[in-house]
Design a protein around this motif. Sequence first.
Motif, PDB file in Angstrom:
ATOM      1  N   PRO A 191      17.232  33.301  17.964  1.00  0.00           N
ATOM      2  CA  PRO A 191      18.841  33.406  17.952  1.00  0.00           C
ATOM      3  C   PRO A 191      19.615  34.666  17.409  1.00  0.00           C
ATOM      4  CG  PRO A 191      18.362  32.321  15.875  1.00  0.00           C
ATOM      5  CD  PRO A 191      16.861  32.657  16.749  1.00  0.00           C
ATOM      6  N   ALA A 192      18.909  35.805  16.523  1.00  0.00           N
ATOM      7  CA  ALA A 192      19.503  37.021  16.392  1.00  0.00           C
ATOM      8  C   ALA A 192      19.325  38.016  17.711  1.00  0.00           C
ATOM      9  CB  ALA A 192      19.068  37.457  15.124  1.00  0.00           C
ATOM     10  N   THR A 193      18.396  37.902  18.059  1.00  0.00           N
ATOM     11  CA  THR A 193      17.912  38.470  19.812  1.00  0.00           C
ATOM     12  C   THR A 193      19.180  38.316  20.860  1.00  0.00           C
ATOM     13  OG1 THR A 193      15.883  38.890  18.780  1.00  0.00           O
ATOM     14  CG2 THR A 193      16.038  39.176  21.384  1.00  0.00           C
ATOM     15  N   ALA A 194      18.574  36.506  20.688  1.00  0.00           N
ATOM     16  CA  ALA A 194      19.404  36.016  21.913  1.00  0.00           C
ATOM     17  C   ALA A 194      20.971  36.530  21.792  1.00  0.00           C
ATOM     18  CB  ALA A 194      19.640  35.113  21.556  1.00  0.00           C
ATOM     19  N   LEU A 195      21.379  36.360  20.058  1.00  0.00           N
ATOM     20  CA  LEU A 195      23.275  37.246  20.529  1.00  0.00           C
ATOM     21  C   LEU A 195      23.388  38.720  20.267  1.00  0.00           C
ATOM     22  CD1 LEU A 195      24.075  35.320  17.259  1.00  0.00           C
ATOM     23  CD2 LEU A 195      24.543  34.152  19.776  1.00  0.00           C
ATOM     24  N   ASN A 196      21.795  39.648  20.171  1.00  0.00           N
ATOM     25  CA  ASN A 196      21.572  41.036  20.956  1.00  0.00           C
ATOM     26  C   ASN A 196      21.982  40.894  22.507  1.00  0.00           C
ATOM     27  OD1 ASN A 196      21.831  43.421  20.127  1.00  0.00           O
ATOM     28  ND2 ASN A 196      20.182  44.038  19.756  1.00  0.00           N
ATOM     29  N   ILE A 197      21.464  40.042  23.044  1.00  0.00           N
ATOM     30  CA  ILE A 197      21.811  40.381  23.948  1.00  0.00           C
ATOM     31  C   ILE A 197      22.194  40.106  24.876  1.00  0.00           C
ATOM     32  CG2 ILE A 197      20.084  39.401  25.798  1.00  0.00           C
ATOM     33  CD1 ILE A 197      17.247  39.606  24.294  1.00  0.00           C
ATOM     34  N   LEU A 200      15.170  48.307  12.019  1.00  0.00           N
ATOM     35  CA  LEU A 200      15.738  47.085  11.965  1.00  0.00           C
ATOM     36  C   LEU A 200      15.137  45.803  12.668  1.00  0.00           C
ATOM     37  CD1 LEU A 200      18.706  48.533  14.405  1.00  0.00           C
ATOM     38  CD2 LEU A 200      19.096  47.858  11.336  1.00  0.00           C
ATOM     39  N   ARG A 201      15.291  44.516  11.301  1.00  0.00           N
ATOM     40  CA  ARG A 201      14.085  43.639  11.510  1.00  0.00           C
ATOM     41  C   ARG A 201      14.097  42.710  12.336  1.00  0.00           C
ATOM     42  NH1 ARG A 201      13.053  40.196   7.010  1.00  0.00           N
ATOM     43  NH2 ARG A 201      10.729  39.941   7.945  1.00  0.00           N
ATOM     44  N   ARG A 202      14.880  42.002  12.297  1.00  0.00           N
ATOM     45  CA  ARG A 202      16.176  41.676  13.414  1.00  0.00           C
ATOM     46  C   ARG A 202      16.784  41.137  14.436  1.00  0.00           C
ATOM     47  NH1 ARG A 202      14.456  37.415   8.711  1.00  0.00           N
ATOM     48  NH2 ARG A 202      12.270  36.645   8.969  1.00  0.00           N
ATOM     49  N   GLY A 203      16.967  41.409  15.566  1.00  0.00           N
ATOM     50  CA  GLY A 203      18.001  41.599  16.731  1.00  0.00           C
ATOM     51  C   GLY A 203      17.398  42.465  17.693  1.00  0.00           C
ATOM     52  N   PRO A 204      16.596  43.617  17.300  1.00  0.00           N
ATOM     53  CA  PRO A 204      15.982  44.568  18.730  1.00  0.00           C
ATOM     54  C   PRO A 204      15.657  43.226  19.203  1.00  0.00           C
ATOM     55  CG  PRO A 204      16.271  45.935  16.540  1.00  0.00           C
ATOM     56  CD  PRO A 204      16.469  44.208  16.094  1.00  0.00           C
ATOM     57  N   GLU A 262      21.411  30.968   9.434  1.00  0.00           N
ATOM     58  CA  GLU A 262      20.277  31.966   9.500  1.00  0.00           C
ATOM     59  C   GLU A 262      20.301  32.628  10.721  1.00  0.00           C
ATOM     60  OE1 GLU A 262      19.362  32.539   6.994  1.00  0.00           O
ATOM     61  OE2 GLU A 262      18.829  30.869   5.418  1.00  0.00           O
ATOM     62  N   GLY A 263      19.943  32.529  11.971  1.00  0.00           N
ATOM     63  CA  GLY A 263      20.271  32.937  13.304  1.00  0.00           C
ATOM     64  C   GLY A 263      21.395  33.874  13.382  1.00  0.00           C
ATOM     65  N   LEU A 264      23.069  33.369  13.068  1.00  0.00           N
ATOM     66  CA  LEU A 264      23.981  34.208  13.665  1.00  0.00           C
ATOM     67  C   LEU A 264      24.074  35.290  12.720  1.00  0.00           C
ATOM     68  CD1 LEU A 264      24.291  31.972  15.071  1.00  0.00           C
ATOM     69  CD2 LEU A 264      27.004  31.476  14.168  1.00  0.00           C
ATOM     70  N   ASN A 265      24.027  34.694  10.968  1.00  0.00           N
ATOM     71  CA  ASN A 265      24.203  35.666   9.748  1.00  0.00           C
ATOM     72  C   ASN A 265      22.850  37.098   9.918  1.00  0.00           C
ATOM     73  OD1 ASN A 265      25.219  36.732   7.278  1.00  0.00           O
ATOM     74  ND2 ASN A 265      22.712  35.880   6.707  1.00  0.00           N
ATOM     75  N   SER A 266      21.848  36.414  10.589  1.00  0.00           N
ATOM     76  CA  SER A 266      21.097  37.732  11.284  1.00  0.00           C
ATOM     77  C   SER A 266      21.464  38.607  12.261  1.00  0.00           C
ATOM     78  CB  SER A 266      19.484  37.172  11.664  1.00  0.00           C
ATOM     79  OG  SER A 266      18.725  36.190  10.294  1.00  0.00           O
ATOM     80  N   PHE A 267      22.050  38.177  12.336  1.00  0.00           N
ATOM     81  CA  PHE A 267      23.051  39.105  13.459  1.00  0.00           C
ATOM     82  C   PHE A 267      23.375  40.023  13.306  1.00  0.00           C
ATOM     83  CE2 PHE A 267      26.111  39.061  17.085  1.00  0.00           C
ATOM     84  CZ  PHE A 267      25.570  39.977  17.753  1.00  0.00           C
ATOM     85  N   MET A 268      24.458  39.014  12.098  1.00  0.00           N
ATOM     86  CA  MET A 268      25.725  40.437  11.719  1.00  0.00           C
ATOM     87  C   MET A 268      24.985  40.976  10.964  1.00  0.00           C
ATOM     88  SD  MET A 268      28.278  39.217  13.022  1.00  0.00           S
ATOM     89  CE  MET A 268      29.235  39.509  12.044  1.00  0.00           C
ATOM     90  N   GLU A 269      24.315  40.430  10.244  1.00  0.00           N
ATOM     91  CA  GLU A 269      22.989  41.899   9.379  1.00  0.00           C
ATOM     92  C   GLU A 269      22.735  43.354  10.336  1.00  0.00           C
ATOM     93  OE1 GLU A 269      19.095  42.283   6.841  1.00  0.00           O
ATOM     94  OE2 GLU A 269      19.775  39.944   7.773  1.00  0.00           O
TER      95      GLU A 269
END
Length: 749
Positions: free
Chosen positions: A515-521, A475-479, A455-462
Motif C-alpha cells: 500500500p505504501a508503494t501504491a500511494l507513492n505511485i 528507504l525501505r517501503r515506498g519506492p 500501517e500502509g498509509l503510515n508507511s507511505f507518510m514515513e
Amino acid sequence: MKYCSTLIKLIFLFFSIGIIAQETPKQATLSEKNPDKFQQMYDLLATPNMYRTASGAPGPEYYQQQADYKMDVELDDKNTKLYGQETITYTNNAKESLDYLWVQLDQNQQSRKSLTPLVESNKTDPAMGVQGFSRKYLEADFDGGFNIEFVKDALGKPMQYSINQTMMRIELPKVLKHGEKISFSIKWWYNINNYTLDGGRSGYEHFDTDGNNLYVIAQFYPRMAVYNDVEGWQNMQFWGSGEFALPFGNFEVNITVPADHILEATGNLLNRAEVFTPAQLARYAQAEKSFDNPVIVVTQAEAEAAEKGFSDKKKTWKFKADNVRDFGISTSRKFIYDAMAVKTGSTTSMAISLYPKEGNPLWEQYSTRIIAHTLKSYSSYTFDYPYPKAISINARDQGMEYPMICWNYGRPDAQGKYNDQTKYGMLGVICHEVGHNFFPMIINSDERQWTWMDEGLNSFMEFLAEKSFDPNFPLRRGPAKNIVPYMSGDQKGLEPIMTNSESIRQFGNNAYGKPATALNILRETVMGHELFDYAFKTYANRWKFKHPTPEDFFRTMEDASAVDLDWFWRGWFYTTDANDIGIKEVKKYYVSNEPSKEVTEFMKKQRRRDTNPGPMVYMIEEGSEDYKPELNKPFKITDYTALNDYVTSHFNAEERAKLNEPKYFYQVTFNKPGALVMPIIVELTYEDGTTEIQKFPAQIWRMNDKEVNRTFASQKAIVKIQLDPKLETADIDVTNNTWPKEEVKSKFD
C-alpha cells in the motif's frame, strides 16, 4: 496547437485506418476473454448512505460512540504485577438502542488458556537453543491475562458479565437508548509479561546487569470495543496480528510507581512539580522554549544513580488526556529524559524521548530530533498535530504505538558504537511509530479489520518524512522497485491488500510495503503531487477524530481530485496482479507519394462504396515489400506535392512557420504480459544523445488489455526506447523494457 494537430491527422489518416482495421478482430476476442479492468467499483464498495456518503465524507447521520475513563493504576515492580480500577462512562450516540456492551480484554492473549498458540502451524525444530527448548517443552507457560475482580454499576451493584477469550460482554439492566449514558466500574490485575521471553506488544524488559526493569505498558485495562454503522460491535477476537479498534474518549489516569521511577504516558502531566525535582522542573521549562535543540531534563548521571536505589516509597503521576482512543504508559528508574518544543502550524507540542543509558549516545543525538521532524512532515500533508506531546521510548526489540507515546528499538553496542544500519533502523522505527499518532490514533481506522489502513498509509507518510530528513536515507517501503520481489512471487503465497489482518501471510509486504508503494505511485505517476496532496489532505481532515473505512478513503481520493481511480484500487488493492509492460516490436515508417499494395487494395474497396478520400499521404514500413531505399530520408513537407499544396492553401506564412515538421516516424507496439493495468512511461533517446519522456495514462489499455500501439513522430532519429526508466511502476520484468533489446543482469536491477 490546432494547426499541428491538423497536419498530424492528415499524415496519419490512412495509416490509422490500417491499424484499426488490423486490431478490431483481436479486441473483439479479448473482450470475451478478459474482465473489464476499468469497470467501476459498484460491485466492491459498500452502498453509500446517510452515515457515509458517495463522496467519501461523513454523512449527515454519521455518529460515533464515546467512552470516558477514570482510572487508578499501581505497578508492583518487585513482583511485576499491575493492579487497576477504572470507571467507564459510555455514551450511546447511535440511533438504535443497545442490549449489552462489549469490552476488550487483550491481555487475555497472554493467558494460559489463550487459543492464539493453537491456531498456528507448528513444526518440530531440528535444532534449538537450550533456553528455547526448555521454555517450549519443559517450563509452564507464562501465567498472563486479566484477573477480573468485579464489574459494578454506578451504585456499586454487581453487573452480570461473560468472558469469551479476549472479549467481555456486559449485560445491561435495561437497554441503553440513543443519547443515554451508563457508568460502571471494573477492578482487575495481571502478571506483566517479560516481552523479550514471552512475546507481546508491551510488558517489561529486564536488565541483568543492574536488576532493573523497563516497562512499556499497554492494553493494560479493559477497553471499550467500537460500535458503529458498519459492523455494529467490532468484537472480533484479538489473535495477535490484527491490532485495535477503539472509540474516542477522555481519560483521567493516576499511576502509582516506585518513587525513584521516571514515567511518561498519554496526556498532560498534571502534577509535574510533585514528581520532578526542582532542577528537572527548571530544565523542562527550558525545553518548552527550545525549538532547535533538545534539553536534557533527567540526566544520565541522575538515571544511573536512580537505577541503584530500588526505593520502597511510592509516587503517583497524574495524567489527563482529551479526545484520545487509548492510553499508554512507560516507566523505569533507568530513564534519561530529554525534550524540545515543536511548532506545527498554529500549535506547539513537546517532542520527548526516554531511554536508558544503554541507548546512548545514539538516542540523545537523534531520537527527539526525528520526533520533531516527523510531526512537521506529517502535519504538512494532513493537519497540524493536535496533541500536546509525542513521546519515544527506547525498548529492546519493540516498535509499537499509542496516542502520544510509542516504544522503539535501536541501541549501540556495549562500547556505545553503532553502524548505519542501527542508526537508520532506529530513525525509521521512531518516525514510523510517532507517525502512527496520525494513522490510526487520530484518523481512527479499524486495525482489527484492515491493517493496511494504518500501517500502509503510515508507511507511505514515513517514506516522505525520511526522504526530507536525510537525502541518503535507505528507504525501505515506498519506492516502487522495492516491492517487485513480493509482487513477482508465487501467486499461491499472495493475497490482496484488502484481506483481513489475521489472514495475511507476508504481513510486512502486504500491509506495509504494497500500500505504501501504491500511494507513492499514485502521487508520482498517476495523479501528480498537486492533485494527490489535495485529495489526501481532504481525506485526513474529513476523518480526523472519526472512524473511516476503505471506501471512505477510495471515494475521497477520487472526489477531491476528479481522477477516476477505480481501475487502480481494483488492481492494486483487490487483486494480486503484477505489472509487466514490454516493447513487443518497433516499426519505422517513411512518407511516400505512392501507396503500398495493401493500401491500393483497400482503396479499391473504398471506391466501390463511392468514397472519395481526396489527396492522400502514404506511409511505407521499412523492410516491407513496398519499401524502396530512396524513401530512407528525413521527411519534408515540400517533398510531397499533395501535402504541400494543402498546407500552402490552408495556412498563411505565419501559420506555416508554426507547424510541426517531424522527420521520423516510429510505430511502437507495447504488450502487457502482466495482468495489472498501469500507465506507460516511455523514454526516447535520440541520435544526438538527448532524451525525452512521454507518459500515457493507464486508460490506454481500456480497449485492448494485451497490446497497444503508439506512433512517435520525432524531429530526430530515435536510437533507443526504454520503458519505465526510473523504475516507478513496479514493473516485475525489465528485460522486455528496451529497444533495441539489451541484456539485463537482473530483473530487479
